[in-house]
Design an enzyme around this catalytic site. Structure first.
Site, mmCIF file in Angstrom:
data_model
loop_
_atom_site.group_PDB
_atom_site.id
_atom_site.type_symbol
_atom_site.label_atom_id
_atom_site.label_comp_id
_atom_site.label_asym_id
_atom_site.label_seq_id
_atom_site.Cartn_x
_atom_site.Cartn_y
_atom_site.Cartn_z
ATOM 1 N N ASP A 429 2.233 27.962 -11.920
ATOM 2 C CA ASP A 429 3.034 26.826 -11.778
ATOM 3 C C ASP A 429 2.236 25.603 -11.825
ATOM 4 O O ASP A 429 0.957 25.764 -11.647
ATOM 5 C CB ASP A 429 4.066 27.005 -10.707
ATOM 6 C CG ASP A 429 5.015 25.994 -10.519
ATOM 7 O OD1 ASP A 429 5.268 25.288 -11.520
ATOM 8 O OD2 ASP A 429 5.518 25.674 -9.348
ATOM 9 N N GLU A 432 0.779 21.770 -15.865
ATOM 10 C CA GLU A 432 0.472 20.924 -16.764
ATOM 11 C C GLU A 432 -0.777 20.038 -17.055
ATOM 12 O O GLU A 432 -1.020 19.880 -18.165
ATOM 13 C CB GLU A 432 1.663 19.738 -16.899
ATOM 14 C CG GLU A 432 3.100 20.513 -16.931
ATOM 15 C CD GLU A 432 3.395 21.384 -15.644
ATOM 16 O OE1 GLU A 432 2.941 21.234 -14.577
ATOM 17 O OE2 GLU A 432 4.102 22.405 -15.969
ATOM 18 N N ASP A 505 12.304 23.110 -14.432
ATOM 19 C CA ASP A 505 13.165 22.687 -13.293
ATOM 20 C C ASP A 505 14.279 22.034 -14.056
ATOM 21 O O ASP A 505 14.295 21.085 -13.998
ATOM 22 C CB ASP A 505 12.644 21.887 -12.580
ATOM 23 C CG ASP A 505 11.239 22.354 -11.648
ATOM 24 O OD1 ASP A 505 11.137 23.609 -11.645
ATOM 25 O OD2 ASP A 505 10.509 21.620 -11.102
HETATM 26 O O1 MIG Z 1 6.853 21.160 -6.967
HETATM 27 O O2 MIG Z 1 6.641 26.185 -6.260
HETATM 28 O O3 MIG Z 1 8.881 24.811 -11.479
HETATM 29 O O4 MIG Z 1 9.841 26.886 -10.120
HETATM 30 O O5 MIG Z 1 9.977 26.986 -7.517
HETATM 31 C C1 MIG Z 1 7.495 22.149 -7.332
HETATM 32 C C2 MIG Z 1 7.958 25.194 -6.136
HETATM 33 C C3 MIG Z 1 6.700 23.091 -7.579
HETATM 34 C C4 MIG Z 1 8.258 23.892 -9.466
HETATM 35 C C5 MIG Z 1 8.669 25.053 -10.179
HETATM 36 C C6 MIG Z 1 9.666 25.865 -9.543
HETATM 37 C C7 MIG Z 1 8.820 26.243 -8.091
HETATM 38 C C8 MIG Z 1 8.495 25.189 -7.292
HETATM 39 N N1 MIG Z 1 7.499 24.571 -8.256
#
Ligand code: MIG
Length: 820
Positions: A429, A432, A505
């Site tokens: 995650d 980016e 999200d």
């Molecule tokens: O700043 O890890 O898209 O699926 O549950 C949020 C917490 C960070 C974003 C992800 C989401 C995940 C969440 N993350």
């Protein structure tokens, strides 16, 4: 998508490399507004030269390279002062030349590079580049010669390409863009962005897939602009007669991918950028996620309830709270005192544990991952050699440079302990990369870029892909012959070679359900078939109806996972009570019944480059009326799905492509090539099966591997024509398929008024354990009097009330005849 920069290609060169003063400023250029930007255009070609499969054209200063890649793919590159950049691409790992006959011709007006299938024309008057097929039909043409402007601040060039856009031309592709399926009239940007609760038309999102398909007068071609810098695409938005794409740096380098069918273009895009490896079969099951399930007691409660409720589930996720202070590769021992024991016991109940791993590594000299990274200089640095520091979940962090092969190797090795603990998959995650406050890294961060060094301007869009690549490659080594499961949020073209993706999200709203339906189809034709949405919507609260409609759509997403943000109410398939729980169960069961079908579609993707979801336009591109259809798609090539996307919808219109279709629920036979109205009570979404299909089915299981499959059901849908179906079988969790250990079965179904014939042939080295097929023959227009299987008369067949016919026969049958 407010007004971005202005692209004015009106002013054309009159003579060789003339400098043109423009009134318009390119707002991506930091110099914009300070002084006028000078764009330079290609002049007049004055010579041609051949080196192998490469052809060079020059105007005396700039050089254009035309590379024949395959019979149907041609690459064009531009070097403003004749010096090309190193040939290196994360998207196209190996540019294999697969072309037999090609050559260069010249006539009064143009140079022509040709294969047997396509021609690339370089016009002598003005350096316009165009493409045509071997019938002489022009498929794509420059509207302005390729151009560039110098980037004074960073060096290099802003590079531009502008092509003609025709009045009825449509555009598709580009990955995860949250907008209508047809991109005509849109301007879009590629710059990977963490986009929490993104809105319809918000741009850019998490991924950069600089690939589009044009469809004009029934003929398709593709353009893959392989450039990792921030890039823009304009599909007739600013000027309806022009399609442009441009980037803030790098090289003007694009592949022209010939059609004429959209499916050809998609398959050929996969030749360049690769396909998903086969996933472990369990990864095609249902996954349950939440931010976060903790402590251990909560995880056990949720997993136990799945089994009690008899709702199938394979994947269970641990989001960031499993870690110690959000330090990657650590555990919070208060919440999870004995992860090995927990993971083992979950595995005993059929749950595969997937853990999240983010790129931000906490600055902490007592933390081994940080210490190792620091000692080895694995973290990214700014231009003046300061570390790239930013705040994310763990607090102050530094970030590995995943564009460095040594760093990837190290990163991959860090998963050793997690693999020892029994973790089956990894979720990447925030790659980016996302940074709190500033959004992402500053432009001046340096990257090793596999030896082709660059700033973050060049590496930003591939950072996430290289992270998940490091993750996947590491897991692959550590898990030996077992297939790892990975999922990533960010990516660039080619990310499919290493990972599945989810759309990020999203929001618990009907609009997002619609958007998700479009995004998954779009990802699927953009190389990323293994995709899904957060079922239910990540932020906000769905009601039972929305959640159920989302489960129903998600049943037909190649990746099926429910997920929700931390501040939302409980969100498991039983959370909304009846009738929702029963319907959710029924659909998740359907997912498991159709596993062999999905797995076979996955094989067709992996091996042959077919997308798993196939929008209607991909199947019937001739009809202009299909250019704006975006609700219906086929799942694989046999099952048409039309999700219900509105609240309270009692019925909905569905377009069926030409041919005959069976209503999956009622077995009613319907003629295609038209729209029909289908009732959509809460327990049903329109599902239609192509006549002649053989749809393989497993018994319902609570998880993959729960029981030995003792028989595979084959649903055979009567047809008056001849139809082929495929079934792929193998071990489902090893890489033996790379050694050709698998079975590809082909079924041919042929029907007449008084007879239905089913033939089977197979190729491959795998032997499934089950012995028999259980045939379920649907839609027979007669009552069978005799059934002959491989020359034996079958007497114990059953004719049911609904006229379906059931029989069992050996899995190695060659031919079954059902006679009137
Ligand atoms: O700043 O890890 O898209 O699926 O549950 C949020 C917490 C960070 C974003 C992800 C989401 C995940 C969440 N993350």
């Amino acid at each position: 998508m407010e007004d971005k920069n202005t692209l004015n290609p009106e002013i054309l060169p009159e003579k060789l490399v003339e400098e043109v003063e423009e009134e318009f400023h390119h707002i991506n250029n930091p110099a914009a507004g300070i002084k006028p930007i000078v764009k330079k255009y290609l002049g007049i070609p004055i010579g041609a030269e051949q080196k192998g499969n490469k052809f060079f054209f020059t105007d005396g200063d700039a050089r254009v390279e035309v590379t024949v890649v395959t019979d149907e793919i041609i690459r064009v590159r531009l070097a403003p002062h004749s010096v090309f950049l190193d040939e290196f691409s994360y998207a196209v790992p190996k540019l294999e030349k697969k072309v037999s006959v090609f050559g260069l011709r010249e006539d009064e007006n143009e140079y022509i590079v040709s294969t047997n299938i396509v021609n690339c024309h370089v016009r002598k008057k003005d350096f316009f580049i165009s493409f045509s097929d071997n019938q002489g039909h022009e498929t794509s043409s420059d509207a302005v010669p390729m151009h560039w402007e110098e980037n004074v601040k960073f060096g290099g060039y802003y590079v531009y390409c502008t092509k003609e856009c025709h009045s009825e031309e449509s555009f598709f592709g580009m990955g995860d863009k949250p907008t209508e399926f047809n991109l005509r009239g849109k301007r879009l940007q590629n710059w990977n962005t963490d986009a929490y609760s993104f809105a319809w038309n918000q741009d850019p999102l998490y991924r950069s897939i600089p690939f589009y398909i044009s469809l004009n007068e029934g003929i398709a071609h593709g353009i893959f602009f392989d450039n990792t810098f921030k890039a823009d695409f304009d599909f007739g938005a600013e000027d309806p007669t022009k399609t442009s794409f441009w980037a803030d740096g790098g090289e003007l380098q694009y592949y022209y991918i010939h059609g004429p069918h959209m499916m050809d273009v998609v398959k050929r895009y996969h030749i360049l950028t690769g396909t998903h490896p086969m996933p472990p079969l369990w990864a095609l099951g249902y996954h349950q996620c939440r931010w976060s399930y903790y402590p251990e007691a909560k995880v056990r409660m949720v997993t136990k309830t799945f089994r009690e409720q008899k709702i199938p589930c394979d994947g269970i996720y641990l989001d960031i709270d499993y870690m110690d202070g959000y330090r990657c590769f650590t555990w919070n021992r208060k919440y999870f005192p004995d992860p090995k024991k927990m993971i083992k016991e979950l595995a005993d109940q059929g749950f595969k544990t997937v853990v999240i791993i983010d790129p931000g590594i906490r600055v902490d000299d007592n933390y081994s991952v940080f210490k190792e990274g620091k000692e080895n200089r694995y973290f990214c640095r700014r231009c003046d050699d300061y570390f790239m520091e930013g705040h994310v979940w763990p607090g102050r962090c530094q970030f590995p440079d995943f564009t460095n092969p040594e760093v990837r190797e190290w990163w991959g090795g860090l998963f050793d302990e997690l693999v020892q603990l029994g973790v089956a998959g990894v979720w990447n995650d925030m790659n980016e990369p996302a940074v709190f406050g500033s959004g992402t890294f500053p432009d001046d961060v340096r990257h090793q870029y596999d030896g082709h060094r660059g700033s973050h301007r060049k590496a930003h869009n591939i950072y996430g892909m290289q992270m998940v690549r490091a993750t996947y490659e590491g897991l692959r080594k550590l898990m030996k012959n077992k297939r790892p499961f990975t999922i990533t949020r960010a990516g660039y073209s080619g990310v499919q070679r290493f990972s599945s993706v989810w759309t990020g999200d999203n929001v618990a709203s009907w609009e997002h359900l619609k958007l998700g339906n479009i995004q998954c189809q779009r990802l699927s034709i953009s190389g990323i078939s293994f995709c899904g949405t957060d079922i239910g919507g990540f932020s906000g609260e769905p009601d039972g109806e929305l959640f159920t409609r989302w489960i129903q759509m998600g049943t037909f997403s190649p990746f099926m996972r429910a997920h929700s943000a931390g501040d939302t109410k409980e969100r498991e398939p039983w959370s909304f009570g009846e009738p929702y729980t029963a319907i959710n169960r029924k659909f998740i069961e359907l997912r498991y019944r159709l596993l062999p079908y999905l797995y076979s579609a996955f094989w067709e993707h992996h091996r042959y480059g077919f997308p798993i979801l196939r929008p209607v336009i991909l199947q019937e591109q001739e009809a202009l009326t299909n250019h704006f259809r975006q609700d219906e798609f086929t799942y694989g090539d046999k099952i048409l799905i039309c999700p219900v996307l509105e609240p309270g919808q009692k019925s909905r219109r569905v377009y069926l492509p030409k041919g005959k279709w069976y209503n999956f629920w009622t077995y009613e036979l319907v003629d295609g090539a038209k729209e029909i109205v289908v009732p959509t009570p809460l327990e049903i979404i329109p599902i239609f099966v192509k006549a002649g299909s053989v749809i393989p089915e497993y018994p319902v299981m609570q998880y993959v591997g729960e029981k030995e499959i003792d028989e595979v059901k084959l649903n055979v849908y009567y047809t008056e024509t001849e139809v082929n179906s495929f079934l792929f079988e193998d071990y489902g969790e090893t890489f033996a398929y790379e050694q050709d250990i698998y079975l590809e079965k082909k079924f041919v179904v042929k029907g007449k008024d008084s007879k239905l014939t089913i033939q089977q042939s197979m190729e491959g080295l795998y032997t499934p354990r089950y012995e028999n097929y259980h045939f379920n023959i649907i839609g027979l227009p007669f009552r069978p009097s005799r059934i002959i299987a491989d020359n034996k008369d079958i007497t114990d067949f059953i004719v049911n009330k609904d006229k379906t016919v059931e029989l069992k026969f050996a899995k190695n049958f060659k031919q079954i005849e059902i006679l009137k």
